[in-house]
Enzyme design. Structure first.
Site, PDB file in Angstrom:
ATOM      1  N   GLU A  81       0.781  -1.348   0.065  1.00  0.00           N
ATOM      2  CA  GLU A  81      -0.104  -0.078  -0.007  1.00  0.00           C
ATOM      3  C   GLU A  81       0.716   1.169   0.084  1.00  0.00           C
ATOM      4  OE1 GLU A  81      -3.005  -0.403   3.078  1.00  0.00           O
ATOM      5  OE2 GLU A  81      -4.099  -1.978   2.255  1.00  0.00           O
TER       6      GLU A  81
ATOM      7  N   GLU B  76      -5.426  -9.380   0.186  1.00  0.00           N
ATOM      8  CA  GLU B  76      -5.819  -9.280   1.541  1.00  0.00           C
ATOM      9  C   GLU B  76      -7.255  -9.097   1.332  1.00  0.00           C
ATOM     10  OE1 GLU B  76      -3.652  -6.457   3.945  1.00  0.00           O
ATOM     11  OE2 GLU B  76      -1.871  -6.950   3.011  1.00  0.00           O
TER      12      GLU B  76
END
Length: 500
Positions: A116, A263
């Site tokens: 991220e 995820e």
């Protein structure tokens, strides 16, 4: 040896090319009592987990994963991004040490570059694509680029106005980085890694998103969300976010990059006053429904029938993670290998944790080595005290007369005779839990039609749950492992892999 290696690489490429839907699991290590690498891999094997994502490229874990066939996503931690994004030589050294040195005995399938980065480390964002290009160049130089893909995980928050999905777009301030990054993924046939957390979407919506919509619970037609532009109906947050990513890529003229959710999950514990929906019931509901959704190739409204491979966050509870209680409680298991909660996966075939709502059976794993099956069968009918007389010629379960069928009967009799206890369907990894009744003709398996199977054992003085066919390094560990809980396609690695 060179010819053997070439054939092995070709076979790996063929397996990768036509792989069906799958569920993977993330392996975090922020535990005060982190299991050893061999214990981690023993848990993966006993739970039929064939896809994992590591948050680094830990050498001990990679060594333990060798020759297992488990597909592995290795990661470049954020703190290493600066060095790799600034130096082609550093990237080449990273690939040599963490990929080439282990492949193909470790089935490394991808490199996840950072985590991220665009939202958690915006100052480092300009180095992200250079790092990916340097790593790709190193893979090309090592002739590994056809087997190992390079991508980077993004938070779904980079998508603005994700509903309706048809009007979704990426944060425009990221266009200078995202546009060339997506073109890189398209040119290298790599996926877009996306982290999708309906739990956070629900928590941050201030009641706008219904809990049932976040949890994949069935909705009446009048409660479904409808995209007015496409008239597509959305019954869950997960599909809406994935389709939003596809539409956002189309806005940037990128149409051939598949989405892989790296995820997703739901916490099973939280502060009752501030996190009331972080419960075992909701975690069970979300993950069970997610698993079925993926494995059944449900797809999304935009791409029906096209599965979205997804990695559950995560294998273990991480008690050392900072923040709220929920941050420590996303695991499917605790550090000892005991399940944090029971998933309910009726009708999903092969499983990864005990489903008490459905009849389960223990059978020979498809593709298992016949010699190992025979050894396990001999143990079950001997020290395991299973009454195998029904397998003799002319008896009800003598046909089919092959080791796989006979082993399935014996494994299942032992499993039910031991009360379906955790670890009693392992047999050195050649057994698997299934919800499909293997009974046939007049051959009734223990557990079929409610039979408990205890009468199929020669006496009630049974062996411990970790049977003697288990190797010494994992026998005590498997005694506390839960039976498997999700249907996964078994990745069959060539026998040649064992010869390298």
């Amino acid at each position: 040896m060179a010819a053997l290696l070439f054939l092995l690489l070709l076979s790996i490429s063929a397996v990768h090319a036509d792989e069906g839907p799958y569920i993977g699991v993330n392996i975090g290590t922020a535990l005060s009592a982190m299991p050893s690498a061999t214990q981690v891999v023993a848990l993966l094997k006993s739970q039929n987990i064939h896809h994992v994502r590591l948050y680094d490229a830990d050498a001990s874990l990679l060594a333990a994963l060798a020759n297992t066939g488990i597909r592995v996503v290795v990661s470049v931690p954020n703190e290493q991004l600066l060095a790799i994004g600034s130096s082609n030589a550093t990237a080449a050294a990273w690939v040599a040490r963490n990929v080439a040195a282990h492949f193909p005995t470790v089935n490394i399938s991808a490199i996840a570059v950072g985590s991220e980065v665009l939202t958690s480390m915006p100052n480092a964002a300009p180095l992200l694509l250079p790092a990916m290009r340097f790593l790709q160049s190193a893979l090309v130089a090592s002739n590994l680029d056809k087997f190992v893909k390079v991508s980077t995980p993004h938070s779904s928050s980079i998508i603005l106005d994700s509903f309706p999905p048809s009007q979704a777009f990426f944060n425009r301030s990221l266009d200078p980085i995202l546009s060339p990054l997506l073109r890189f993924l398209q040119s290298t046939s790599s996926p877009l890694f996306l982290n999708v957390y309906p739990y956070y979407d629900y928590m941050q919506s201030n009641g706008v998103i219904p809990l049932d919509y976040a949890l994949f619970r069935p909705l009446p037609p009048n409660k479904e969300a409808v995209d007015a532009n496409t008239l597509l109906h959305y019954t869950n947050v997960f599909d809406a976010v994935v389709d939003a990513a596809y539409f956002a890529m189309e806005y940037l003229n990128v149409t051939h990059v598949p989405v892989v959710v790296l995820e997703s999950g739901w916490p099973h514990k939280g502060d009752p006053s501030t996190e009331p929906d972080a419960t075992t019931e909701n975690a069970d509901t979300y993950n069970s429904n997610l698993i079925r959704h993926v494995i059944n190739s449900t797809g999304t409204p935009k791409h029906p029938g096209i599965a979205v491979p997804t990695y559950i966050y995560e294998l273990y509870d991480e008690d050392q993670r900072p923040g709220a209680l929920s941050e420590k409680s996303w695991g499917l298991f605790d550090s000892t290998g005991l399940p944090a909660y029971t998933l309910h996966l009726s009708g999903s075939g092969l499983l990864l944790a005990n489903d008490t709502t459905n009849q389960t059976f223990c059978v020979a794993r498809e593709g298992a080595d016949p010699k190992l099956l025979q050894a396990a069968l001999d143990w079950a009918c001997g020290p395991g005290k299973v009454d195998c007389s029904v397998l003799m010629q002319g008896q009800a379960c003598s046909e089919p007369d092959d080791v796989e069928s006979h082993a399935s009967y014996a494994f299942n009799a032992y499993y039910h005779g031991m009360g379906m206890g955790s670890g009693t369907c392992y047999f050195s990894g050649v057994a698997a839990i299934t919800t499909t009744d293997p009974s046939h003709d007049t051959c009734l398996f223990a557990g079929s039609g409610g039979k408990n199977g205890t009468s199929l054992l020669n006496n009630t003085s049974l062996a411990p749950s970790a049977n003697s066919t288990a190797d010494q390094s994992s026998s005590t560990r498997t005694a506390i492992f839960a039976p498997s809980f999700l249907k996964l396609l078994v990745l069959l690695m060539p026998a040649a892999l064992q010869l390298l």
